[in-house]
Design a protein around this motif. Structure first.
Motif, PDB file in Angstrom:
ATOM      1  N   SER A  51       0.829  -1.204   0.000  1.00  0.00           N
ATOM      2  CA  SER A  51       0.000   0.000   0.000  1.00  0.00           C
ATOM      3  C   SER A  51       0.863   1.254   0.000  1.00  0.00           C
ATOM      4  O   SER A  51       0.527   2.249  -0.636  1.00  0.00           O
ATOM      5  CB  SER A  51      -0.940  -0.004   1.218  1.00  0.00           C
ATOM      6  N   GLY A  52       1.982   1.219   0.728  1.00  0.00           N
ATOM      7  CA  GLY A  52       2.891   2.356   0.731  1.00  0.00           C
ATOM      8  C   GLY A  52       3.542   2.555  -0.622  1.00  0.00           C
ATOM      9  O   GLY A  52       3.692   3.682  -1.099  1.00  0.00           O
ATOM     10  N   GLU A  53       3.906   1.454  -1.244  1.00  0.00           N
ATOM     11  CA  GLU A  53       4.498   1.520  -2.578  1.00  0.00           C
ATOM     12  C   GLU A  53       3.502   2.097  -3.580  1.00  0.00           C
ATOM     13  O   GLU A  53       3.860   2.930  -4.425  1.00  0.00           O
ATOM     14  CB  GLU A  53       4.930   0.116  -3.005  1.00  0.00           C
ATOM     15  N   SER A  54       2.245   1.685  -3.461  1.00  0.00           N
ATOM     16  CA  SER A  54       1.212   2.174  -4.364  1.00  0.00           C
ATOM     17  C   SER A  54       0.989   3.678  -4.177  1.00  0.00           C
ATOM     18  O   SER A  54       0.869   4.435  -5.157  1.00  0.00           O
ATOM     19  CB  SER A  54      -0.099   1.427  -4.125  1.00  0.00           C
ATOM     20  N   ALA A  55       0.928   4.123  -2.912  1.00  0.00           N
ATOM     21  CA  ALA A  55       0.730   5.551  -2.652  1.00  0.00           C
ATOM     22  C   ALA A  55       1.885   6.370  -3.221  1.00  0.00           C
ATOM     23  O   ALA A  55       1.677   7.430  -3.824  1.00  0.00           O
ATOM     24  CB  ALA A  55       0.594   5.791  -1.145  1.00  0.00           C
ATOM     25  N   ALA A  56       3.106   5.871  -3.052  1.00  0.00           N
ATOM     26  CA  ALA A  56       4.276   6.585  -3.571  1.00  0.00           C
ATOM     27  C   ALA A  56       4.222   6.684  -5.094  1.00  0.00           C
ATOM     28  O   ALA A  56       4.509   7.738  -5.672  1.00  0.00           O
ATOM     29  CB  ALA A  56       5.553   5.882  -3.126  1.00  0.00           C
ATOM     30  N   GLN A  57       3.835   5.606  -5.740  1.00  0.00           N
ATOM     31  CA  GLN A  57       3.759   5.607  -7.206  1.00  0.00           C
ATOM     32  C   GLN A  57       2.706   6.594  -7.695  1.00  0.00           C
ATOM     33  O   GLN A  57       2.911   7.293  -8.694  1.00  0.00           O
ATOM     34  CB  GLN A  57       3.449   4.199  -7.703  1.00  0.00           C
TER      35      GLN A  57
END
Length: 321
Positions: free
Chosen positions: A289-295
């Motif tokens: 989820s953190g990776e998705s938000a960053a992207q």
């Protein structure tokens, strides 16, 4: 593997157990932050002030309990779901109704863990490590009326089944529901010695039934017991992770709403409660989820939204309303 029923296809993926710990993973993924960012520890955020609409040059302002103020282009909230439920009033102005509804509607699990370490793995002895199962469950035990009159089931993972050098003479008990609440309420605020004595008394009826147990042998007496107390941890929101309990409605849309966040207010959410559905409630899900938000944040800048591109949009998708 997969199971089928009319109109439904449910995939199953293999569950993986990290034999060592997350330190090597955390060390690698945190390296850019440690090298290039300023990290504030022991600093409690008490308010998050965001713009109501997104325009170039705006900032999100965070206030901390020590009187500090910090301003950022974007803010990603990684706080647990339970913390959000208890502190939704920290957002100024209030969160959009759909996000507030998602936060309040999702439920929290009461999972706790107890690590019981022995001088040696007596339940294996000199036998092959695979001779004893890695997972054991005591269903509605009727032989511990003094300590467990409700007959709460007990389950344990055998950490001695790991490969060297990560194998340990340790049993990991998983507690949940009323049992976990009883255990934490019983040990919270006690001294280390009192906790050890209470937990050993509670768990004795179970580990004493394992093969190789002999009350006269030192190897069969715990040398250390460590229990989590998430129920009493305010920063965790007095819970462990989100779950979908019987009777909940629109849980899928709640997760999607949190996953979408409030980009129009420069505010994003990540954590196990904003994870892909198959990973909700897991560490892997929190990372994804953190990776998705960053992207998505990087994508917005790449798409020109921060420069006032009229074609870009931050509207909540129709299927989440």
């Amino acid at each position: 593997m997969e199971t089928k029923s009319p109109g439904i296809l449910i995939p199953f993926t293999e569950e993986m157990f990290v034999q060592s710990n997350y330190s090597a993973i955390l060390d690698r993924i945190s390296q850019p932050v440690r090298e290039r960012a300023r990290i504030l520890l022991r600093t409690e955020v008490i308010s998050v002030r965001t713009p109501e609409q997104r325009f170039p040059g705006q900032k999100v302002e965070l206030a901390t309990r020590d009187g500090g103020t910090h301003r950022f282009d974007e803010v990603v909230m990684t706080t647990p779901l339970g913390w959000l439920q208890k502190h939704s009033d920290c957002f100024l102005p209030p969160l959009p109704p759909r996000i507030e509804s998602a936060i309040s509607s999702l439920k929290l699990s009461q999972l706790e863990k107890i690590f019981v370490t022995f001088p040696s793995a007596f339940w294996i002895g000199d036998a092959d490590d695979d001779a004893f199962p890695s997972y054991t469950n005591w269903l509605r035990p009727s032989y511990a009326e003094d300590t467990n009159p409700a007959r709460w089931p007990q389950e344990v993972w055998n950490l001695a089944s790991f490969a060297a050098p990560n194998k340990h003479p340790t049993l990991l008990f998983y507690l949940y529901g009323d049992c976990s609440r009883y255990i934490v309420s019983s040990i919270y605020g006690r001294t280390g010695e009192e906790k050890q004595r209470f937990l050993q008394t509670f768990l004795y009826p179970y580990y004493s039934r394992l093969p190789g147990f002999d009350a006269e042998k030192e190897a069969c007496h715990p040398k250390a017991i460590l229990a989590t107390e998430w129920l009493k941890d305010d920063f965790c929101g007095n819970g462990s992770y989100c779950n979908f309990q019987v009777g909940i409605e629109d849980a899928d849309k709640d997760v999607l709403a949190l996953r979408h966040g409030c980009p129009e207010r420069r505010l994003w959410f990540c954590g196990e409660h904003a994870a892909p559905f198959e990973e909700c409630g897991t560490v892997a899900g929190a990372y994804l989820s953190g990776e998705s938000a960053a992207q998505r944040i990087v994508g917005m800048y790449d798409d020109g939204l921060e420069k006032g591109n009229p074609e870009a949009t931050t509207t909540l998708p129709e299927h989440i309303h």
